[in-house]
Design an enzyme around this catalytic site. Structure first.
Site, PDB file in Angstrom:
ATOM      1  N   HIS A  44      12.602 -12.043 -98.786  1.00 45.47           N
ATOM      2  CA  HIS A  44      13.203 -13.740 -98.885  1.00 45.47           C
ATOM      3  C   HIS A  44      14.269 -13.603 -97.720  1.00 45.47           C
ATOM      4  O   HIS A  44      14.473 -12.881 -96.900  1.00 45.47           O
ATOM      5  CB  HIS A  44      13.941 -13.601-100.302  1.00 45.47           C
ATOM      6  CG  HIS A  44      12.924 -13.607-101.275  1.00 45.47           C
ATOM      7  ND1 HIS A  44      13.191 -13.652-102.644  1.00 45.47           N
ATOM      8  CD2 HIS A  44      11.487 -13.234-101.193  1.00 45.47           C
ATOM      9  CE1 HIS A  44      12.151 -13.560-103.369  1.00 45.47           C
ATOM     10  NE2 HIS A  44      10.928 -13.475-102.719  1.00 45.47           N
ATOM     11  N   GLU A  46      17.416 -14.406 -97.726  1.00 45.50           N
ATOM     12  CA  GLU A  46      18.762 -13.514 -97.822  1.00 45.50           C
ATOM     13  C   GLU A  46      18.481 -12.490 -97.266  1.00 45.50           C
ATOM     14  O   GLU A  46      19.412 -11.729 -96.263  1.00 45.50           O
ATOM     15  CB  GLU A  46      19.353 -13.371 -99.148  1.00 45.50           C
ATOM     16  CG  GLU A  46      19.584 -14.705 -99.828  1.00 45.50           C
ATOM     17  CD  GLU A  46      18.501 -15.327-100.495  1.00 45.50           C
ATOM     18  OE1 GLU A  46      18.558 -15.982-101.697  1.00 45.50           O
ATOM     19  OE2 GLU A  46      17.308 -15.073-100.243  1.00 45.50           O
ATOM     20  N   CYS A  73      17.267 -15.132-105.794  1.00 47.03           N
ATOM     21  CA  CYS A  73      16.593 -14.741-107.054  1.00 47.03           C
ATOM     22  C   CYS A  73      17.424 -13.430-107.724  1.00 47.03           C
ATOM     23  O   CYS A  73      18.008 -12.634-107.156  1.00 47.03           O
ATOM     24  CB  CYS A  73      15.071 -14.555-106.683  1.00 47.03           C
ATOM     25  SG  CYS A  73      14.957 -12.851-105.559  1.00 47.03           S
ATOM     26  N   ALA A 152      -7.277 -43.501 -95.083  1.00 48.49           N
ATOM     27  CA  ALA A 152      -7.078 -44.114 -93.948  1.00 48.49           C
ATOM     28  C   ALA A 152      -7.907 -45.596 -94.157  1.00 48.49           C
ATOM     29  O   ALA A 152      -8.995 -45.761 -94.927  1.00 48.49           O
ATOM     30  CB  ALA A 152      -7.907 -43.452 -92.850  1.00 48.49           C
ATOM     31  N   THR A 194     -17.686 -38.674-101.832  1.00 49.07           N
ATOM     32  CA  THR A 194     -17.169 -38.545-100.653  1.00 49.07           C
ATOM     33  C   THR A 194     -17.873 -36.956-100.094  1.00 49.07           C
ATOM     34  O   THR A 194     -18.023 -37.296 -98.865  1.00 49.07           O
ATOM     35  CB  THR A 194     -15.782 -37.896-100.775  1.00 49.07           C
ATOM     36  OG1 THR A 194     -14.710 -39.051-101.226  1.00 49.07           O
ATOM     37  CG2 THR A 194     -14.928 -37.476 -99.442  1.00 49.07           C
ATOM     38  N   ASP A 198     -19.930 -37.988 -96.860  1.00 50.61           N
ATOM     39  CA  ASP A 198     -19.328 -37.866 -95.448  1.00 50.61           C
ATOM     40  C   ASP A 198     -19.607 -36.310 -95.268  1.00 50.61           C
ATOM     41  O   ASP A 198     -19.428 -35.808 -93.969  1.00 50.61           O
ATOM     42  CB  ASP A 198     -17.677 -37.968 -95.740  1.00 50.61           C
ATOM     43  CG  ASP A 198     -17.366 -39.357 -95.812  1.00 50.61           C
ATOM     44  OD1 ASP A 198     -18.270 -40.166 -95.497  1.00 50.61           O
ATOM     45  OD2 ASP A 198     -16.093 -39.698 -96.101  1.00 50.61           O
ATOM     46  N   GLU A 280      -7.861 -36.503-101.057  1.00 49.66           N
ATOM     47  CA  GLU A 280      -8.265 -37.183 -99.823  1.00 49.66           C
ATOM     48  C   GLU A 280      -9.366 -38.191-100.132  1.00 49.66           C
ATOM     49  O   GLU A 280      -9.998 -38.936 -99.305  1.00 49.66           O
ATOM     50  CB  GLU A 280      -8.760 -36.327 -98.833  1.00 49.66           C
ATOM     51  CG  GLU A 280      -7.844 -35.554 -97.929  1.00 49.66           C
ATOM     52  CD  GLU A 280      -8.013 -35.269 -96.644  1.00 49.66           C
ATOM     53  OE1 GLU A 280      -9.121 -35.743 -96.134  1.00 49.66           O
ATOM     54  OE2 GLU A 280      -7.374 -34.287 -95.984  1.00 49.66           O
ATOM     55  N   GLY A 282     -12.588 -39.986-102.840  1.00 54.85           N
ATOM     56  CA  GLY A 282     -12.852 -41.216-102.468  1.00 54.85           C
ATOM     57  C   GLY A 282     -11.761 -42.378-103.296  1.00 54.85           C
ATOM     58  O   GLY A 282     -11.081 -41.960-104.067  1.00 54.85           O
TER      59      GLY A 282
END
Length: 345
Positions: A44, A46, A73, A152, A194, A198, A280, A282
């Protein structure tokens, strides 16, 4: 604390489902040591910080202040409690950015430090510290992954041409940026259409980062097995109501046709410690999550020079989406949105 945040950001995409944390040890006006959480299962912040302290400076620990962006923690996980290390080191002052929402910590770390006689100050750059770990906070407080929607579009608001013809909208530099975004999240999700239209890989091949787990919503179980997302580049899960899927497709069974698919998907991701997901496409998939209120950020890439006149319209931004950042790459304008009152603008 600002330096702690800068260090913490180096863990983006590398430490999840742990939080990103940075630590700085200061004596007077001199920085003695720095550290950050660099990898899941690794030291971690620290620990990293105190390990980097030179032997010559160890005598300065009782007069030094440790700045840490998130509450240390106090439980045994993959590593021992950081509170024990801090107490044993002799440090007498600790400054904490924000409290840890994880149920095994949640104020108990600070309490342990105080009981050991350490002066603790909290809430320094708290808003920035919470924003840094917004994925971690959302997962533990809302019991679901942090959700980023991305698409996009052309300058006149289309994501595909007539008959949903695929368009190359984004500039190649923006495509690299999108692959970096992918490397920063634990999962990437798309809908059936999608994948079929694609045939995407959904990997980080344009950026040196880890591939997210690929997630596909295929309610009717019609996805062909020869799609690229079924290669060995990254694991893939398909969410479907259909039971008899080919064995090579790892299927998550959707069981309730009266409940929103988005809700069932998010429940599964939470149960399997997927802390963040980039959606992402559709349009139907994006809109289903937006309409249900299941989103935290929206990132819209607009090619300001491309117009097609007609085609498949982009999703409509929710009325509570507030833009908090804008940048440009080549002809692409990239807008970042969050829910009103949430973004650390």
């Amino acid at each position: 604390m600002q330096r702690s945040l800068e260090l913490a950001s180096r863990g983006l995409g590398l430490v999840a489902p742990n939080p990103m944390v940075g630590a700085v040890l200061v004596h007077g006006k001199r920085v003695l040591a720095e550290g950050w959480h660099a990898a899941f299962g690794g030291p971690h912040a620290e620990v990293h910080c105190l390990q980097s302290l030179s032997e010559a400076d160890r005598s300065l620990l009782p007069q030094s202040t440790l700045y840490v962006s998130l509450e240390p923690c106090c439980h045994h996980g993959k590593t021992p409690p950081c509170t024990d290390l801090i107490i044993d080191s002799g440090i007498k002052q600790v400054v904490v950015g924000c409290l840890d929402p994880f149920e095994k910590v949640r104020g108990a770390g600070i309490q342990q430090l105080k009981e050991a006689g350490i002066t603790v100050r909290t809430g320094v750059l708290e808003k920035d510290c919470r924003w840094m770990n917004r994925r971690f906070f959302t997962y533990h407080q809302r019991k679901r992954p942090y959700i980023i929607l991305k698409w996009a579009q052309t300058a006149d608001g289309f994501i595909a041409g007539p008959q949903k013809q695929r368009l190359s909208i984004s500039h190649e530099l923006t495509n690299r940026l999108v692959h970096r975004w992918r490397s920063e999240e634990m999962g990437i999700l798309v809908g059936y259409k999608t994948v079929v239209m694609d045939d995407p890989l959904l990997t980080t091949r344009l950026w040196p980062g880890k591939n997210p787990i690929r997630l596909v919503i295929d309610a009717m179980g019609a996805l062909p097995t020869d799609q690229k997302i079924f290669n060995t580049d990254a694991p893939t899960k398909v969410f479907s109501f259909v039971e008899n899927k080919p064995p090579e497709i790892k299927t998550v069974q959707l069981t309730d046709k009266h409940r929103a698919i988005s809700e069932q998907v998010l429940e599964h991701l939470y149960d399997h410690a997927i802390q963040s997901v980039l959606i992402e496409g559709g349009r139907q998939t994006l809109s289903s999550f937006m309409d249900a209120g299941y989103w935290d950020e929206i990132r819209v890439i607009t090619n300001t020079k491309m117009k097609v006149g007609e085609g498949y319209a982009a999703p409509v931004l929710p009325p509570n989406a507030i833009r908090f950042e804008q940048t440009c790459l080549a002809n692409d304008q990239i807008d970042f949105y969050a829910k009103e009152g949430v973004a650390n603008a």
